[in-house]
Motif scaffolding. Structure first.
Motif, PDB file in Angstrom:
ATOM      1  N   CYS A 219       1.679   2.782   1.974  1.00  0.00           N
ATOM      2  CA  CYS A 219       2.264   2.536   0.905  1.00  0.00           C
ATOM      3  C   CYS A 219       1.466   3.051  -0.298  1.00  0.00           C
ATOM      4  CB  CYS A 219       2.239   0.923   0.620  1.00  0.00           C
ATOM      5  SG  CYS A 219       0.729   0.415   1.001  1.00  0.00           S
TER       6      CYS A 219
ATOM      7  N   THR B  48       7.967  -1.006  -0.066  1.00  0.00           N
ATOM      8  CA  THR B  48       7.935  -1.696   1.212  1.00  0.00           C
ATOM      9  C   THR B  48       6.464  -1.840   1.784  1.00  0.00           C
ATOM     10  OG1 THR B  48      10.012  -0.962   1.716  1.00  0.00           O
ATOM     11  CG2 THR B  48       8.724  -1.649   3.738  1.00  0.00           C
ATOM     12  N   HIS B  49       5.976  -2.891   2.217  1.00  0.00           N
ATOM     13  CA  HIS B  49       4.713  -3.137   2.993  1.00  0.00           C
ATOM     14  C   HIS B  49       4.797  -3.888   4.163  1.00  0.00           C
ATOM     15  CE1 HIS B  49       2.341  -2.526  -0.767  1.00  0.00           C
ATOM     16  NE2 HIS B  49       3.399  -3.076  -1.398  1.00  0.00           N
TER      17      HIS B  49
ATOM     18  N   GLN C  26      11.607  -6.079  -1.075  1.00  0.00           N
ATOM     19  CA  GLN C  26      11.841  -6.483  -2.248  1.00  0.00           C
ATOM     20  C   GLN C  26      12.987  -7.620  -2.158  1.00  0.00           C
ATOM     21  OE1 GLN C  26      12.515  -3.165  -4.641  1.00  0.00           O
ATOM     22  NE2 GLN C  26      10.668  -3.353  -5.563  1.00  0.00           N
TER      23      GLN C  26
ATOM     24  N   GLU D 216       1.649  -6.234  -3.184  1.00  0.00           N
ATOM     25  CA  GLU D 216       1.827  -5.183  -4.214  1.00  0.00           C
ATOM     26  C   GLU D 216       0.564  -4.336  -4.124  1.00  0.00           C
ATOM     27  OE1 GLU D 216       2.140  -5.327  -9.427  1.00  0.00           O
ATOM     28  OE2 GLU D 216       1.323  -6.864  -8.082  1.00  0.00           O
TER      29      GLU D 216
ATOM     30  N   SER E  74       7.917  -8.320  -1.996  1.00  0.00           N
ATOM     31  CA  SER E  74       7.469  -7.460  -2.502  1.00  0.00           C
ATOM     32  C   SER E  74       7.514  -7.026  -3.867  1.00  0.00           C
ATOM     33  CB  SER E  74       7.611  -5.947  -1.551  1.00  0.00           C
ATOM     34  OG  SER E  74       6.995  -4.908  -2.201  1.00  0.00           O
TER      35      SER E  74
ATOM     36  N   TYR F   6      -2.454  -8.790  -1.623  1.00  0.00           N
ATOM     37  CA  TYR F   6      -1.624  -9.713  -1.332  1.00  0.00           C
ATOM     38  C   TYR F   6      -1.943 -10.965  -2.593  1.00  0.00           C
ATOM     39  CZ  TYR F   6      -0.449  -7.468   3.102  1.00  0.00           C
ATOM     40  OH  TYR F   6      -0.142  -6.506   4.198  1.00  0.00           O
TER      41      TYR F   6
ATOM     42  N   CYS G 134      -1.721  -4.464   5.997  1.00  0.00           N
ATOM     43  CA  CYS G 134      -0.611  -3.739   5.615  1.00  0.00           C
ATOM     44  C   CYS G 134      -0.332  -2.744   6.858  1.00  0.00           C
ATOM     45  CB  CYS G 134      -0.573  -3.084   4.453  1.00  0.00           C
ATOM     46  SG  CYS G 134       1.060  -2.294   3.990  1.00  0.00           S
TER      47      CYS G 134
END
Length: 650
Positions: free
Chosen positions: A137, A76-77, A92, A49, A72, A53, A133
């Motif tokens: 994002c 998107t990560h 997700q 998020e 997620s 993490y 990451c």
């Protein structure tokens, strides 16, 4: 070691004790490394998020099997684990894509992706490894990280053990060699070593030609910040200024050249050109006006004496870093800061003469001045006696060949780099040819003039720790607190600011003052508490410089690919001028970064202790008293370095 029975010991005995003490310093981490451990399987649900993490830290034993079940919670990560061939994309609802490599018929490696719900691997390497990451994002994407600790973390254990050994060894060396010099060489006149250098720096056009390319590029950066990509790692201003320039400033310019950046800084240049009404020429007048042989534009007032210190710089720097994570991730914020500085310098030039902004207001100039005390370059008089006999003091008041010192310094009695901007005007104005650029041992200036300077170096050390927690640490809630313009979390942000300001202005300075007073008492009070505190504070300059180098290192080694990308696409508009706009994200041996950071910090610890001991010579002539005075400050420095070691390696 009993402080009441300290006395000088022979060098041979000291070196022998140092070598013997190295044995347990190395043996203890090795023993920890070989302690038996049981391996097991870890099933971990990891949630991604903005911008972190959960869990942020995963601690396992070497040989453990790890089964990750990623998901997620927003966008998107990515997930790239340093030191391990593990990379995947997190979406997700637990939909993930694992990267794998395969070899075609021609023997070339190709990458592809498998849709998976969980990822399994074995932690077969010990140490600290960052996972980061890889999918852009948001603004804080470069700082979205987590940590995998694989025990035994031997590198960290070695760093702790060696830090204690360095302090112990330094105390022994101080006892055995109380007259130690800072290096095996005296300062070197670079004009004699490099005759062409003298010719170059004495040209009237020298500073202008140094400034011009930087000024053009810098002001183009402002345009790119305003009209280019709003995403920080796709905007050339953010990438070049806060990744490349910031690292070069701390790792190259300051240790080697002191305030040499002030020579080429483009921000105050327009105000100086306006004030002088010329770009390169000298407007010399025979009869001095207000003590100088030049007339400037504006009211030509002098800066008030009561404000000729670093207090304003200290508060301005703290105000700037209060929005630090915003400045280095938002191009508009960076442009706003640059424009504010530009306007401020122009307004001040209408009222005051010389570089009052650089001297008393510039937040960067503040720490550059103090840190330049340790740099290996200086501008000094060749023979101070010639200066004393010269009545005109052209280096200060100006001459036909050069402007009066823009930094209000008289080279004849200048003994520190703090307020020398390396503009070289004194070399041009001196009719006696009595000024040169010298190469000298690291840490040659060792005297603070006031608490304002001491507080500045403490602020820099505290901010290095705070930024390490905020930007390099795995704690998403800290990033959210600092990132107030996006998170909108006002109360956490105020708590974040209170922690930084309180630590920088009250807690750490208070602890250091108590430490210095205790040191003065142990040494038999050879000086006032104020004098002892200011001398011992010099320890924090090398420690601080190397702390900032360690902090800046990951930004270059991990994010260097952004430099290639933005050079091809400077505005983030989809250009590809040099064919590197899509340069892949591929950190440079990131698994070695913690070890390198540890080595850098240990180097700073030793240099801080050794130069701090030398700083006591003139106020504590008794060598045994000097050793006693160093005991408590050495422990203070040890604690500061170990805080950073924990953040980087533990």
């Amino acid at each position: 070691m009993n402080v009441n029975t300290l006395k000088n010991i022979s060098r041979t005995k000291a070196y022998l004790l140092i070598l013997l003490s190295l044995v347990p310093a190395l043996a203890i981490p090795l023993l920890i490394r070989h302690l038996p451990v049981e391996t097991r399987t870890h099933n971990i649900t990891i949630k991604a998020e903005k911008y972190g993490y959960s869990p942020a830290r995963i601690v396992v034993n070497k040989g453990d099997k790890i089964i990750l079940k990623p998901t997620s919670l927003d966008v998107t990560h990515g997930f790239l684990l340093d030191g391990y061939p593990l990379e995947f994309i997190i979406k997700q609802q637990g939909i993930n894509y694992l990267k794998y490599l395969w070899e075609d018929d021609n023997g070339q490696l190709n990458a592809d992706w498998d849709k998976v719900s969980e990822i399994e691997f074995v932690a077969d390497k010990s140490g600290k490894f960052t996972f980061r990451c890889t999918q852009i994002c948001g603004n804080l994407h470069p700082f979205m990280t987590g940590e995998l600790i694989v025990r035994p973390n031997s590198a960290y254990h070695f760093a702790i053990s060696l830090s204690v050994w360095i302090v112990f060894s330094a105390i022994l060396l101080f006892q055995a060699n109380p007259g130690a010099r800072s290096a095996a060489f005296s300062r070197i006149n670079l004009f004699k070593l490099l005759p062409g250098l003298k010719w170059l720096v004495k040209r009237r056009s020298f500073q202008f030609l140094i400034l011009l390319p930087g000024a053009i590029i810098f002001y183009l950066f402002i345009l790119s910040s305003l009209w280019g990509s709003p995403v920080g790692n796709r905007n050339i201003a953010i990438v070049i200024v806060w990744i490349l320039w910031w690292f070069a400033l701390k790792a190259i310019f300051v240790p080697l050249g002191g305030r040499i950046w002030c020579l080429m800084c483009p921000l105050p240049a327009p105000a100086e050109w306006f004030s002088r009404r010329t770009l390169t020429a000298v407007r010399y007048i025979q009869k001095p006006f207000k003590g100088l042989h030049h007339r400037f534009s504006g009211l030509q007032k002098d800066w008030p004496k009561v404000m000729r210190n670093m207090w304003l710089q200290n508060f301005i720097f703290l105000a700037m870093i209060s929005f630090g994570i915003i400045l280095i991730t938002r191009p508009v914020a960076t442009a706003g800061m640059f424009l504010l500085i530009l306007v401020t310098t122009l307004i001040l030039s209408l009222v005051y003469r010389n570089r009052v902004f650089c001297l008393y207001l510039c937040p960067v100039g503040g720490f550059l001045g103090n840190y330049s005390m340790a740099s290996m370059t200086e501008i000094r008089a060749i023979d101070p006696e010639i200066c004393k006999k010269h009545k005109d003091k052209s280096c200060y008041t100006g001459g036909p060949g050069g402007w009066a010192c823009p930094w209000n310094q008289y080279i004849g009695d200048m003994s520190r780099n703090n307020y020398c901007g390396f503009c070289m005007e004194c070399l041009k104005s001196c009719p006696k040819d009595n000024i040169a650029v010298f190469f000298r041992p690291f840490g040659s200036d060792r005297v603070f003039k006031g608490y304002d300077e001491m507080i500045n170096v403490i602020i820099m050390l505290v901010v290095a720790i705070a930024f390490s927690i905020t930007m390099l640490g795995p704690w998403g809630f800290v990033k959210a607190a600092a990132n107030v313009t996006e998170s909108r979390q006002i109360i956490p942000y105020l708590i974040y600011l209170a922690a930084i300001w309180g630590s920088a202005l009250v807690v750490v300075p208070g602890l250091f003052v108590l430490t210095a007073r205790g040191a003065n008492r142990l040494a038999g009070k050879p000086a006032s508490n104020r004098e002892m505190t200011l001398r011992l504070a010099y320890i924090l300059i090398p420690v601080g410089i190397f702390a900032w180098i360690a902090f800046s290192l990951p930004s270059v080694l991990v994010n260097y690919n952004y430099i290639f990308a933005v050079i091809s696409d400077p505005l983030g508009l989809g250009w590809d001028i040099f064919g590197t706009a899509d340069y892949p994200f591929n950190p440079f041996y990131p698994e070695w970064i913690p070890t390198i950071q540890g080595i850098v910090l240990l180097t700073g610890l030793y240099l801080g202790l050794s130069r701090g001991f030398m700083a006591l010579k003139t106020i504590t002539p008794n060598s045994v008293a000097r050793v006693k005075a160093m005991l408590l400050p050495s422990l203070f420095a040890l604690v500061m370095v170990n805080i950073l070691l924990k953040l980087y390696m533990g």
